[in-house]
Design an enzyme around this catalytic site. Structure first.
Site, mmCIF file in Angstrom:
data_model
loop_
_atom_site.group_PDB
_atom_site.id
_atom_site.type_symbol
_atom_site.label_atom_id
_atom_site.label_comp_id
_atom_site.label_asym_id
_atom_site.label_seq_id
_atom_site.Cartn_x
_atom_site.Cartn_y
_atom_site.Cartn_z
ATOM 1 N N ASP A 14 0.846 -1.199 0.000
ATOM 2 C CA ASP A 14 0.000 0.000 0.000
ATOM 3 C C ASP A 14 0.888 1.258 0.000
ATOM 4 O O ASP A 14 0.607 2.229 -0.712
ATOM 5 C CB ASP A 14 -0.903 0.047 1.228
ATOM 6 C CG ASP A 14 -1.747 -1.201 1.389
ATOM 7 O OD1 ASP A 14 -2.974 -1.104 1.329
ATOM 8 O OD2 ASP A 14 -1.158 -2.274 1.599
ATOM 9 N N HIS A 74 -4.475 -3.378 6.595
ATOM 10 C CA HIS A 74 -4.335 -3.514 5.145
ATOM 11 C C HIS A 74 -5.756 -3.689 4.606
ATOM 12 O O HIS A 74 -6.278 -4.782 4.467
ATOM 13 C CB HIS A 74 -3.477 -4.738 4.798
ATOM 14 C CG HIS A 74 -3.463 -5.063 3.325
ATOM 15 N ND1 HIS A 74 -3.008 -4.178 2.387
ATOM 16 C CD2 HIS A 74 -3.865 -6.167 2.653
ATOM 17 C CE1 HIS A 74 -3.120 -4.741 1.187
ATOM 18 N NE2 HIS A 74 -3.642 -5.946 1.321
#
Length: 350
Positions: free
Chosen positions: A183, A210
């Protein structure tokens, strides 16, 4: 399943001809017992597992790679396909088996295997199926490699990292989730694209879950050592918070976009996991936003929870969590992210 190592035995009945082919030099000593032999095992040879394996092989930091999967024919096919590329790759012994004995002596075990969500299935039911799967994976890994570090890549990664920690009995520093490492890479790419600079010159982190409740740490973003938001404020350059939120949303949605276009994600997570493996096994002591036991950090309490924080990685696994400054809003969002994970986790009953 037949197990083919990527070694050489060409004589009758598999006779090793190495000593005939090579003559030792005079006054030679046997190899030093302190010489490090690095081994990684990858559990699950789907798209993600094979992307990780392939990327690791190209980076020349492992002597032995073991692959494990429940599908024997596919597993052997993947092993042979990699072995046939030996002339183009750094020398690595490649093994594969449905039996976990092949993982014995691993320094790092990377778990990508996980149940896929069935249409209409609840998140909790999916987690229960993954819990059952991990009960068959984690104990044998620790049995054959009691000194290993576990790197969990299967999703939902934060909860499954917690599951792996509980099932393994390993100290928390040796159980790590890939978390928001990817990410953060997507975040850095998007920021670099907006600013027309190299992504490697952008220092920026996504932390927390996440997933949808992840937190972008805008207050600590810098480019070439220059803190971006404070620079804009000093220069009296206006920026819209909505623009910042849209970039974060693009990070969160990017995996869904890739999946909608090609059916799955593989290459980026492959590079991300290989990057983490290198930092750990080469004792790089680099900072990565990965899923770690976060209890006690930034006001996170209420139970043992794994989520992503900027952590220093080395041969001991998680060496520490960086004391990065979070503003009040970021701290609040991070604690909410922890609560989101804990609420689901509490229903698993482990």
């Amino acid at each position: 399943m037949h197990k083919t190592p990527s070694g050489s035995s060409l004589g009758p009945g598999g006779l090793d001809l190495t000593q005939t082919f090579f003559k030792p030099i005079y006054h030679a000593a046997p190899p030093s017992p302190t010489k490090r032999h690095t081994k990684i095992s990858v559990i699950g040879t789907g798209n993600v597992g094979m992307a990780i394996a392939q990327t690791i092989l190209t980076q020349d930091f492992v002597e032995e790679l073991a692959l494990v999967d429940a599908k024997a024919d596919k597993l052997r096919g993947e092993m042979l396909d990699l072995q046939h590329a030996a002339a183009f790759l750094p020398r690595t012994k490649i093994l594969a088996s449905v039996d976990y004995t092949v993982t014995a002596g691993s320094d790092l075990c990377i778990v990508t295997a996980g149940a896929r969500q069935i249409a209409g299935e609840s998140r909790l039911n999916l987690l229960q199926r993954n819990l059952s799967l991990f009960k068959a994976i984690i104990p044998p890994l620790v049995k054959y490699s009691p000194d290993c570090i576990l790197l969990i890549v299967a999703n939902p990664v934060d909860i499954l990292t917690y599951v792996a920690w509980k099932l393994s009995g390993l100290p928390s520093n040796r159980v790590i989730g890939s978390g928001t490492n990817l990410d953060s890479s997507r975040f850095r790419f998007l920021l670099a694209d907006h600013l027309d600079v190299n992504a490697q010159d952008v220092q920026a982190y996504i932390v927390g879950e996440h997933g949808d409740s992840s937190v972008a740490l805008w207050s600590s973003i810098s480019v070439g050592g220059v803190p971006i938001l404070s620079f804009l404020e000093k220069q009296q350059i206006a920026y819209e918070k909505e623009t910042l939120e849209s970039i974060h949303k693009e990070v969160v949605d990017s995996a869904y976009e890739v999946i909608s276009l090609k059916g799955y994600t593989s290459w980026a997570i492959g590079y991300s996991a290989a990057n983490l493996a290198r930092s750990i096994l080469r004792d790089q002591r680099k900072i990565h936003p990965v899923s770690v036991l976060a209890k006690g950090f930034y006001g996170i309490d209420g139970g043992d929870v794994f989520l992503s924080l900027p952590a220093q990685l080395g041969r001991g696994g998680v060496l520490g969590v960086t004391n990065i400054h979070l503003n009040q809003e970021e701290s609040h969002r991070l604690r909410n992210s922890a609560k989101t994970i804990l609420e689901v986790q509490s229903q698993l009953g482990i």
